[in-house]
Design an enzyme around this catalytic site. Structure first.
Site, PDB file in Angstrom:
ATOM      1  N   ASP A  23      32.139  64.176  67.257  1.00 51.98           N
ATOM      2  CA  ASP A  23      33.437  64.144  66.563  1.00 51.98           C
ATOM      3  C   ASP A  23      33.968  65.561  66.365  1.00 51.98           C
ATOM      4  O   ASP A  23      35.159  65.824  66.583  1.00 51.98           O
ATOM      5  CB  ASP A  23      33.300  63.458  65.198  1.00 51.98           C
ATOM      6  N   ASP A  79      30.072  57.013  60.318  1.00 55.15           N
ATOM      7  CA  ASP A  79      31.169  57.171  61.275  1.00 55.15           C
ATOM      8  C   ASP A  79      31.938  55.852  61.368  1.00 55.15           C
ATOM      9  O   ASP A  79      31.380  54.822  61.773  1.00 55.15           O
ATOM     10  CB  ASP A  79      30.589  57.566  62.642  1.00 55.15           C
ATOM     11  N   THR A  86      38.825  58.279  61.936  1.00 54.07           N
ATOM     12  CA  THR A  86      38.864  56.826  62.127  1.00 54.07           C
ATOM     13  C   THR A  86      38.884  56.094  60.792  1.00 54.07           C
ATOM     14  O   THR A  86      39.625  55.124  60.614  1.00 54.07           O
ATOM     15  CB  THR A  86      37.660  56.357  62.958  1.00 54.07           C
ATOM     16  N   THR A  87      38.069  56.551  59.848  1.00 60.74           N
ATOM     17  CA  THR A  87      38.029  55.900  58.531  1.00 60.74           C
ATOM     18  C   THR A  87      39.377  56.053  57.835  1.00 60.74           C
ATOM     19  O   THR A  87      39.882  55.106  57.223  1.00 60.74           O
ATOM     20  CB  THR A  87      36.909  56.501  57.675  1.00 60.74           C
TER      21      THR A  87
END
Length: 555
Positions: free
Chosen positions: A393, A66, A99-100
């Protein structure tokens, strides 16, 4: 650092300890720092992404892929790198996932910007070009996005499964996806117009080790991981009157240090009887409320436990504040802070059942109580922790999709299509900003390239094939990393929320522009914030991301 006056005399404006990095050196330094952060998480992207093992200063281990968790746990002490981490945190807060992607795109934007800077294109032109491209990209995402109804369970489940693929929750993603969609629908409320409100306060996640993830369950109510305070108390109570208490059922202690001198045994006996009477009074007050079950946020004295057990009242102590607030919604009762002031309306109603296999209480309210608990099970603590991150998530992503009502094809399909449209848009942009718009389009294609790399595929061949498909009007064409083929990923069930893509574009662009706008770094002390390494040395890079080491001599 000095500045010459008209008379030729130097004027000292900075202390000897201060350091300064200017112009291209500052830009190169900032871009290197930001790209190092992006590189740190790139390998985790996609279904075939790898995990990171993070060991903190206390020796606690976290295994995850994550993005935001990795960046938060890493010991990064660098102001520019921290600006990029804010991208991940904003993405997590606003969209729940991606997010990545956001961080990787920010890093790639800066890499492409560096190439433009080397061509003597002014940062202002690049910033304006990126801004124009970001605005156009968001419009294109909205144009490409497809509408999804809040009750379209099949499509919402695909969104949940896509979010969980590649994470700890992947092996049981079908079962967990069903639970996630059902949970979100339980806490979704239709509002006026097309909007659907999803109140995540009514959704709790509890974890349990020693069981398989496939045994995870969704419970319409609350789960309290506590034992009854006394063995003689009932384990389950149907249609119970429930008292939620935020007052200790104990002998009240004096506010100041008190000393009691006992001169004979009768005084000691009298003192004990007074304490006992005080406890009895508190228990009587509980009995008078008519409560069958008491959940207490504070302590319950041993003697009070005995009295409550004799009355057949089930009592649980030291319940977490968050659980008390959640129980208040489930049982439709108020948390009482003073037994002297209990109103009949404060008493809630619920079925309270004890599951001896799980050592938990299940508290189920009536049909009007729409609070639910997702009980996640896993074999070990590390497995459960990663499962919880993946499911959290996915919950946020499905909630965002229900609220927003738009989805796009995944597998890099949306990025390649938007990049293709941005190149057409670039022709209408005048000046050097056109090059920045094209650089923005190239940066978006990082996502399918990294997806291919992480799956062990040839990224260039994949990108060529994807571009060709999109040139032929196949706007849903994306990469299936499991087969290695370019296909209609929407039909394959790889579906992502449009809002997360838009947010990633916005966050990445604003962070990149913020970094590009800096042409001077002035530090009050040594620019190397890694205090363990005083020797920066020119060209030392980020000092292992532990500090700004390496810019020490760049003046």
């Amino acid at each position: 650092m000095s500045q010459r006056m008209a008379q030729g005399q130097p004027m000292i404006v900075m202390s000897d300890e201060s350091q300064r990095v200017k112009d291209k050196d500052a830009q190169e330094y900032n871009i290197s720092a930001a790209r190092a952060v992006a590189e740190a998480v790139r390998s985790t992207l996609g279904p075939k992404g790898m995990d990171k093992m993070l060991v903190d200063s206390m020796g606690d281990v976290t295994i995850t892929n994550d993005g935001v968790t990795i960046l938060k746990e890493m010991d990064i002490d660098n102001p520019t790198a921290e600006m990029i981490i804010e991208v991940a945190e904003t993405q997590e807060d606003e969209a729940g996932d991606g997010t990545t992607t956001a961080v990787a795109v920010a890093g790639e934007l800066l890499k492409n910007a560096q190439d433009l800077l080397e061509q003597d294109i002014h940062p202002t032109a690049i910033i304006k070009g990126f801004h124009l491209a970001s605005q156009q990209a968001r419009e294109e995402v909205d144009d490409i996005a497809e509408h999804v109804e809040p009750d379209d369970e099949a499509l919402l489940q695909k969104v949940a499964e896509t979010s969980m693929t590649g994470k700890g929750a992947e092996l049981d993603k079908e079962h967990l996806g069903q639970l996630i969609v059902e949970a979100i629908q339980q806490v979704a409320v239709d509002t006026e117009g097309d909007e659907t409100l999803v109140d995540m306060d009514f959704l709790k996640i509890e974890t349990q080790t020693g069981r398989s993830a496939s045994e995870s369950d969704l419970l319409k109510g609350a789960v309290i991981d506590k034992d009854p305070v006394h063995d003689d108390m009932p384990k389950s109570v149907g249609d119970a009157d429930v008292l939620l208490l935020n007052e200790a059922v104990e002998v009240e202690e004096a506010n100041v240090d008190t000393e009691v001198n006992v001169t004979d045994p009768s005084q000691l006996q009298q003192f004990i009887e007074q304490e006992e009477a005080q406890l009895k009074q508190k228990v009587e007050q509980i009995i008078d409320t008519g409560a069958d079950v008491v959940f207490c946020q504070k302590g319950i004295d041993d003697m009070a436990q005995h009295y409550l057990a004799k009355e057949g009242i089930l009592a649980v102590r030291r319940v977490k504040k968050s659980d008390m607030e959640f129980l208040s919604e489930i049982v439709d009762g108020a948390v009482v802070s003073d037994l002297d002031d209990v109103d009949p309306a404060d008493i809630g109603h619920a079925d309270v059942d004890r599951d001896d296999a799980d050592d938990m209480f299940y508290v189920t309210g009536d049909e009007n109580a729409h609070g639910v608990t997702l009980l996640l099970r896993g074999s070990t603590e590390h497995v459960v922790d990663e499962l919880e991150r993946g499911v959290t998530d996915a919950l946020d992503v499905v909630a965002s999709t229900v609220r927003d009502g738009r989805v796009v094809a995944g597998g890099g399909a949306i990025e390649v299509e938007v990049a293709n449209r941005l190149r057409d848009y670039a022709d209408s942009v005048e000046g050097r900003e056109q090059l920045a718009v094209e650089a923005f389009a190239d940066a978006l294609e990082l996502i399918p390239r990294v997806l291919a790399e992480n799956a062990g595929l040839d990224s260039i061949d994949t990108l060529v094939e994807l571009r060709a498909a999109h040139e032929n009007g196949q706007h849903r064409a994306g990469l299936n990393v499991f087969s290695g083929d370019v296909e209609d990923t929407f039909e394959s069930g790889v579906v992502e929320p449009a809002h997360a893509k838009e947010q990633a574009l916005t966050s990445a662009t604003e962070a990149a522009n913020l970094v590009l706008k800096i042409d001077d770094i002035i530090s009050a002390g040594d620019l190397s914030t890694d205090k363990g390494d005083d020797e920066g040395g020119a060209g030392g890079g980020m000092g292992g991301m532990g500090g700004m080491g390496g810019m020490g001599g760049a003046m």
